[in-house]
Motif scaffolding. Structure first.
Motif, short mmCIF file in Angstrom:
data_model
loop_
_atom_site.label_atom_id
_atom_site.label_comp_id
_atom_site.label_asym_id
_atom_site.label_seq_id
_atom_site.Cartn_x
_atom_site.Cartn_y
_atom_site.Cartn_z
N GLY A 172 -15.35 1.21 -0.06
CA GLY A 172 -14.19 1.82 0.59
C GLY A 172 -13.01 0.89 0.76
O GLY A 172 -11.92 1.35 1.06
N GLU A 173 -13.22 -0.43 0.58
CA GLU A 173 -12.11 -1.36 0.70
C GLU A 173 -11.26 -1.35 -0.57
O GLU A 173 -11.78 -1.17 -1.68
CB GLU A 173 -12.61 -2.78 0.97
N CYS A 174 -9.97 -1.57 -0.39
CA CYS A 174 -9.05 -1.58 -1.53
C CYS A 174 -8.46 -2.96 -1.73
O CYS A 174 -8.36 -3.76 -0.78
CB CYS A 174 -7.94 -0.54 -1.32
N LEU A 175 -8.04 -3.24 -2.95
CA LEU A 175 -7.56 -4.57 -3.34
C LEU A 175 -6.25 -4.48 -4.09
O LEU A 175 -5.96 -3.48 -4.77
CB LEU A 175 -8.60 -5.23 -4.25
N ARG A 176 -5.48 -5.55 -4.00
CA ARG A 176 -4.29 -5.72 -4.83
C ARG A 176 -4.41 -7.06 -5.56
O ARG A 176 -5.24 -7.90 -5.21
CB ARG A 176 -3.02 -5.68 -4.00
N ASP A 177 -3.57 -7.25 -6.57
CA ASP A 177 -3.54 -8.50 -7.34
C ASP A 177 -4.92 -8.86 -7.88
O ASP A 177 -5.34 -10.02 -7.84
CB ASP A 177 -3.00 -9.66 -6.49
#
Length: 212
Positions: free
Chosen positions: A148-153
């Motif tokens: 459920g966690e989201c990431l960038r880069d």
């Protein structure tokens, strides 16, 4: 923030969602999608392996912080010091900044048990970024995320960070399959990361879009 010692792994479960701490603030700009071939978290000057299920940084010079060498089960994040040189920073596994979990620490130059690890080599000395002599230790770093966690880069191992899934810069959403080492548990459009552990798990990074 005081960097905790690495002598004892964090008591926090690294696969539980972080607390209610602040999220990384969104950056301006249009949302970017995660390429199905972007299976690596790499910085400039590091070998990039695309499309083969590999998260790998080979032969990275590093500055060892005063907290000492990480141990299996501890968590950290990386930062760029200069071209081809990075530093690690130890944090609790439950912290928002804890993007990596140390699954294994090997003496000298060593391979990790699986191609999806970031292989981070520590060279002798605590203040020099130059590669002098053979690495003293090799860290096998796994992405430290919960379902459920989201990431960038996601294509930059030093800049990758956890963000709210509503962040316009969110590129991928994590789904973690504990006790699994089968990339087929991920969807065809997902980026599959298989970690031998312990604990054994497969992380599916779903591309931005309707999944987020």
């Amino acid at each position: 923030m005081t960097t905790p010692p690495f002598g004892v792994p964090s008591a926090a479960n690294p696969f539980q969602p972080p607390g209610t701490g602040s999220f990384t603030p969104p950056r301006p700009g249009a949302p970017r999608s995660l390429s199905s071939t972007a299976k690596v978290l790499v910085a400039a000057g590091i070998v990039v392996a695309l499309g083969v299920g590999v998260l790998a940084a080979f032969g990275v010079a590093a500055i060892a912080r005063s907290s000492g060498t990480p141990v299996a089960g501890s968590c950290l994040y990386l930062s760029d010091e200069s071209v081809g040189t990075q530093s690690y920073h130890g944090v609790s596994c439950s912290e928002q900044r804890a993007t990596y979990r140390v699954d294994d620490v090997e003496d000298g130059t060593a391979s990790c048990h699986g191609g999806d690890y970031v292989r981070f080599q520590l060279f002798r000395g605590t203040s020099s970024s130059s590669r002098t002599g053979a690495p003293r230790e090799t860290l096998c770093l796994a992405l430290n995320v919960s379902s459920g966690e989201c990431l960038r880069d996601v294509d930059d191992e030093a800049e990758i960070s956890k963000v709210t899934c509503s962040d316009p810069d969110a590129e991928a959403r994590a789904v973690v399959h504990q006790g699994s080492s089968d990339e087929d548990s991920c969807g065809a459009a997902d980026t599959a990361l298989v970690y031998a552990g312990p604990p054994e798990r497969t992380i599916c990074l779903q591309p931005a879009g309707e999944n987020i």
